[in-house]
Each structure stands twice: as structure tokens, then as C-alpha cells.
Design a protein around this motif. Structure first.
Motif, PDB file in Angstrom:
ATOM      1  N   ILE A   7       0.834  -1.204   0.000  1.00 53.43           N
ATOM      2  CA  ILE A   7       0.000   0.000   0.000  1.00 53.43           C
ATOM      3  C   ILE A   7       0.868   1.253   0.000  1.00 53.43           C
ATOM      4  CG2 ILE A   7      -1.695   1.314   1.338  1.00 53.43           C
ATOM      5  CD1 ILE A   7      -2.718  -1.464   2.361  1.00 53.43           C
ATOM      6  N   ALA A   8       1.908   1.255   0.817  1.00 53.88           N
ATOM      7  CA  ALA A   8       2.784   2.423   0.911  1.00 53.88           C
ATOM      8  C   ALA A   8       3.524   2.699  -0.394  1.00 53.88           C
ATOM      9  CB  ALA A   8       3.780   2.225   2.045  1.00 53.88           C
ATOM     10  N   ALA A   9       3.662   1.685  -1.238  1.00 52.32           N
ATOM     11  CA  ALA A   9       4.381   1.854  -2.505  1.00 52.32           C
ATOM     12  C   ALA A   9       3.524   2.501  -3.584  1.00 52.32           C
ATOM     13  CB  ALA A   9       4.888   0.499  -2.996  1.00 52.32           C
ATOM     14  N   ILE A  10       2.216   2.623  -3.350  1.00 52.03           N
ATOM     15  CA  ILE A  10       1.328   3.220  -4.351  1.00 52.03           C
ATOM     16  C   ILE A  10       1.632   4.707  -4.477  1.00 52.03           C
ATOM     17  CG2 ILE A  10      -1.066   3.707  -4.977  1.00 52.03           C
ATOM     18  CD1 ILE A  10      -1.881   1.212  -3.393  1.00 52.03           C
ATOM     19  N   ASP A  11       1.996   5.141  -5.670  1.00 53.19           N
ATOM     20  CA  ASP A  11       2.380   6.534  -5.883  1.00 53.19           C
ATOM     21  C   ASP A  11       1.602   7.180  -7.023  1.00 53.19           C
ATOM     22  OD1 ASP A  11       3.504   5.194  -7.995  1.00 53.19           O
ATOM     23  OD2 ASP A  11       5.566   5.864  -7.647  1.00 53.19           O
ATOM     24  N   VAL A  12       0.411   6.663  -7.283  1.00 55.46           N
ATOM     25  CA  VAL A  12      -0.475   7.266  -8.287  1.00 55.46           C
ATOM     26  C   VAL A  12      -1.830   7.523  -7.638  1.00 55.46           C
ATOM     27  CG1 VAL A  12       0.678   6.168 -10.250  1.00 55.46           C
ATOM     28  CG2 VAL A  12      -1.228   4.999  -9.111  1.00 55.46           C
ATOM     29  N   PRO A  13      -2.631   8.439  -8.190  1.00 55.05           N
ATOM     30  CA  PRO A  13      -3.965   8.694  -7.635  1.00 55.05           C
ATOM     31  C   PRO A  13      -4.761   7.394  -7.524  1.00 55.05           C
ATOM     32  CG  PRO A  13      -3.413  10.346  -9.270  1.00 55.05           C
ATOM     33  CD  PRO A  13      -2.330   9.309  -9.341  1.00 55.05           C
ATOM     34  N   THR A  14      -5.377   7.192  -6.370  1.00 58.47           N
ATOM     35  CA  THR A  14      -6.037   5.911  -6.109  1.00 58.47           C
ATOM     36  C   THR A  14      -7.364   6.094  -5.404  1.00 58.47           C
ATOM     37  OG1 THR A  14      -3.863   4.842  -5.882  1.00 58.47           O
ATOM     38  CG2 THR A  14      -5.759   3.632  -5.049  1.00 58.47           C
ATOM     39  N   ALA A  55      -3.211   9.501   4.021  1.00 59.77           N
ATOM     40  CA  ALA A  55      -3.441  10.769   4.720  1.00 59.77           C
ATOM     41  C   ALA A  55      -2.144  11.351   5.275  1.00 59.77           C
ATOM     42  CB  ALA A  55      -4.445  10.556   5.850  1.00 59.77           C
ATOM     43  N   GLU A  56      -1.226  10.492   5.697  1.00 59.42           N
ATOM     44  CA  GLU A  56       0.039  10.948   6.266  1.00 59.42           C
ATOM     45  C   GLU A  56       0.913  11.687   5.258  1.00 59.42           C
ATOM     46  OE1 GLU A  56       1.680   7.331   7.721  1.00 59.42           O
ATOM     47  OE2 GLU A  56       0.389   7.263   9.509  1.00 59.42           O
ATOM     48  N   ARG A  57       0.602  11.548   3.983  1.00 61.16           N
ATOM     49  CA  ARG A  57       1.404  12.201   2.954  1.00 61.16           C
ATOM     50  C   ARG A  57       0.968  13.642   2.686  1.00 61.16           C
ATOM     51  NH1 ARG A  57       0.924   7.423  -1.587  1.00 61.16           N
ATOM     52  NH2 ARG A  57       2.062   5.770  -0.474  1.00 61.16           N
ATOM     53  N   LYS A  62       3.138  16.762   1.681  1.00 63.18           N
ATOM     54  CA  LYS A  62       4.459  16.239   1.389  1.00 63.18           C
ATOM     55  C   LYS A  62       4.603  16.013  -0.110  1.00 63.18           C
ATOM     56  CE  LYS A  62       4.852  13.792   5.825  1.00 63.18           C
ATOM     57  NZ  LYS A  62       5.056  12.465   6.472  1.00 63.18           N
ATOM     58  N   GLU A  63       5.831  15.906  -0.583  1.00 64.39           N
ATOM     59  CA  GLU A  63       6.057  15.688  -2.001  1.00 64.39           C
ATOM     60  C   GLU A  63       5.507  14.347  -2.465  1.00 64.39           C
ATOM     61  OE1 GLU A  63      10.141  16.114  -3.005  1.00 64.39           O
ATOM     62  OE2 GLU A  63      10.235  18.256  -2.514  1.00 64.39           O
ATOM     63  N   THR A  64       5.355  13.416  -1.544  1.00 67.18           N
ATOM     64  CA  THR A  64       4.873  12.073  -1.900  1.00 67.18           C
ATOM     65  C   THR A  64       3.343  11.981  -1.943  1.00 67.18           C
ATOM     66  OG1 THR A  64       5.010  11.459   0.448  1.00 67.18           O
ATOM     67  CG2 THR A  64       6.901  10.903  -0.972  1.00 67.18           C
ATOM     68  N   PHE A  65       2.656  13.085  -1.682  1.00 62.31           N
ATOM     69  CA  PHE A  65       1.189  13.055  -1.662  1.00 62.31           C
ATOM     70  C   PHE A  65       0.631  12.769  -3.055  1.00 62.31           C
ATOM     71  CE2 PHE A  65      -2.915  15.104  -2.356  1.00 62.31           C
ATOM     72  CZ  PHE A  65      -3.663  14.524  -1.340  1.00 62.31           C
ATOM     73  N   VAL A  66      -0.396  11.916  -3.097  1.00 66.87           N
ATOM     74  CA  VAL A  66      -1.154  11.689  -4.329  1.00 66.87           C
ATOM     75  C   VAL A  66      -2.638  11.754  -3.969  1.00 66.87           C
ATOM     76  CG1 VAL A  66       0.577  10.296  -5.526  1.00 66.87           C
ATOM     77  CG2 VAL A  66      -1.065   9.182  -3.997  1.00 66.87           C
ATOM     78  N   PRO A  67      -3.476  12.223  -4.892  1.00 66.00           N
ATOM     79  CA  PRO A  67      -4.918  12.258  -4.623  1.00 66.00           C
ATOM     80  C   PRO A  67      -5.445  10.857  -4.295  1.00 66.00           C
ATOM     81  CG  PRO A  67      -4.391  13.548  -6.572  1.00 66.00           C
ATOM     82  CD  PRO A  67      -3.145  12.790  -6.215  1.00 66.00           C
ATOM     83  N   TYR A  68      -6.406  10.804  -3.394  1.00 63.47           N
ATOM     84  CA  TYR A  68      -6.978   9.511  -3.016  1.00 63.47           C
ATOM     85  C   TYR A  68      -8.384   9.714  -2.468  1.00 63.47           C
ATOM     86  CZ  TYR A  68      -6.317  10.722   1.911  1.00 63.47           C
ATOM     87  OH  TYR A  68      -6.402  11.342   3.139  1.00 63.47           O
TER      88      TYR A  68
END
Length: 277
Positions: free
Chosen positions: A191-198, A222-224, A227-233
Motif C-alpha cells: 500500500i505504501a508503494a502506491i504513488d499514483v492517484p487511487t 493521509a500521512e502524505r 508532502k512531495e509524496t502526496f497523491v490524490p486519493y
């Protein structure tokens, strides 16, 4: 690695939707795939969606009908590859009435025993469709259709087993956006490796994607924030539903019907926002 796909009784429950698919089976790199296009014939190729099925695979008409709906609503191509090389874990005929209802509720001991028995019968097929086999084959399929059709963006929607595949494909950098419907068991690392909008379509009662990991998944995203690692979810929970509601709904139940229709609208809306707008 994710656990075996048949991790809850509702993996073998469900109903067959009524309708006639409008697409056709194509072969890509030796892989059978259902293809349907909702795009105007003279329109340039833009986005496309890859639908990754549950354990019933291509033989279950539901995945094709769902693909038709997505193609029509998004006016795009939709591909449904055969994840199991012609040998899905479960046969369509195994969805017997005795395995219903498929709503939120207790897990009877008899269902547990039947699940164990079916897993034993399917052990060879499960092994043939392990992640180390399915993931590279599916990644190559997606890479091929993207290059041949010059798609600018690809969305991936996965159901149960297929949602697990979609998550594991993230490192291949082939999918620009995901919708995950009642996924198979996922680890926190995956789950933590997901780096695209999900977008997540979650059942109220899911013995595969259990409440603890579902809450942890949302916390990871939510923790992102900021941060630069944030992606829409987004996480959407459908009241009264059980694992499988978005792929094999028993439409006789109003809450299941609402969940199925809601998850379809969620899928279209998410790809509209993350792939088109």
C-alpha cells in the motif's frame, strides 16, 4: 507478498449480470483480452482503462459488461486481459444459489469449510497464477497496448484478485491512476508503494481487506498530506455490502445494488478527474 486470493467466503459468492457484451476478444502477446471502445472512430487515441478481473476471470460476463459501461461513459477504450491464461481459479458455475446471500453478515462455519475445500481443488491453478507469473505477463500486456495505441494515460481498475495485481503493478510505472474495489489481501508495504492517484471502493464486510488494514491504508495516504509524496486519493465505504459487491452483485438486495451502481459511478468519476480533466 499478498496472501492467496481466495481469502474470504465472498470470493466464491456472487451473481451473474444480465446483458450481452458489445466488444470482442483480441489476442495481445498471446494473451486473450476483451476489448471494447466507446471512443468515436475518428477520434485520436487518448486515455484507456485496463480492467483487472476477480478470480472468475474472462468467462464471467460481468467484467465485460462493466467494461462496456466504463467505455461508454468515458468514451474511451477498455481492455480486460485474461489474467489466468485460460484457467481462472473459479468456474462461473461455482456461484450457486446456496452460496448466497452476498451481503454484509456473519461467516458461517459451513462456508469456511467449503472455501477450504475449493482452495484445495484449485491449488494447482493458484500456483500457476502466482504473482511472479501473472504480474510480468500483465505488465507486458499493458506496455504493449500502450505503445501500439499511443495512449497518453492509462487507468487501472481492479476487483478482488485483480486489485491486488493492480497494486503490484505500480512499480512498473504503466498505470497513471487506480480504482481498487474490495481488493485481495494487501500488505502495508504494498500500500505504501502506491504513488499514483487511487480510489478505493470498500465493502462494509470484507474478510479479505479487513477493517484494520483498510483503516491503515487510508492513514498511509493521509500521512502524505503536504508532502512531495502526496497523491490524490479517496476511500468510499458501501453500507450493507460484502466482498465482491462491485463485480458480482446480487441486485435483488437494494443495498448491494446501490453499492454496485455507486462503485461504477465512482470508477468513472475518478478516471474522469484523474485521466481526462
Amino acid at each position: 507478498m499478498s496472501s492467496l486470493p481466495l481469502s474470504c467466503p465472498d470470493c466464491v459468492r456472487g451473481s451473474i449480470l444480465e446483458g450481452t457484451p458489445t466488444g470482442a476478444i483480441n489476442k495481445v502477446n498471446g494473451v486473450d483480452a476483451y476489448f471494447v471502445s466507446g471512443a468515436p472512430s475518428d477520434a485520436p487515441k487518448g486515455i484507456a482503462v485496463v480492467l483487472l478481473t476477480d478470480a472468475f476471470g474472462l468467462p464471467l460476463v460481468n467484467s465485460k459488461l462493466i467494461a462496456d459501461k466504463i467505455a461508454k461513459d468515458l468514451a474511451c477504450d477498455v481492455w480486460v486481459p485474461d489474467l489466468f491464461d485460460g484457467q481462472p481459479f473459479l468456474k462461473v458455475g461455482s456461484m450457486t444459489a446456496s452460496l448466497l446471500p452476498d451481503r454484509a453478515g456473519a461467516w458461517p462455519l459451513w462456508d469456511k469449510l467449503r472455501l477450504i475445500f475449493r482452495m484445495l481443488l484449485s491449488i494447482q491453478t493458484i500456483y500457476r497464477s502466482r504473482a511472479s507469473v501473472v504480474d510480468p505477463r500483465t505488465a507486458e500486456f499493458i506496455k504493449t497496448i500502450r505503445e501500439k495505441n499511443n495512449y497518453s494515460k492509462l487507468g487501472g481498475v481492479g476487483y478482488c484478485f485483480g486489485a491486488g495485481v493492480a497494486v503490484r503493478l505500480v512499480p512498473f510505472k504503466l498505470l497513471n491512476s487506480l480504482v481498487l474495489a474490495h481488493p485481495s489481501s494487501l500488505s502495508q508495504v504494498e500500500i505504501a508503494a502506491i504513488d499514483v492517484p487511487t480510489s478505493w471502493a470498500c465493502a462494509e464486510d470484507d474478510m479479505s481487506f479487513k477493517p484494520a488494514i483498510r483503516l491503515k491504508a487510508e492513514a498511509i495516504f493521509a500521512e502524505r498530506k503536504d508532502k512531495e509524496t502526496f497523491v490524490p486519493y479517496e476511500f468510499v465505504d458501501y453500507k450493507g455490502t460484502a466482498h465482491g459487491f462491485a463485480a458480482r452483485p446480487n441486485l435483488a438486495y437494494e443495498d448491494v445494488k446501490a453499492g454496485f451502481e455507486g462503485s461504477l459511478a465512482q470508477t468513472v468519476g475518478w478516471f474522469q478527474k484523474t485521466l481526462i480533466e
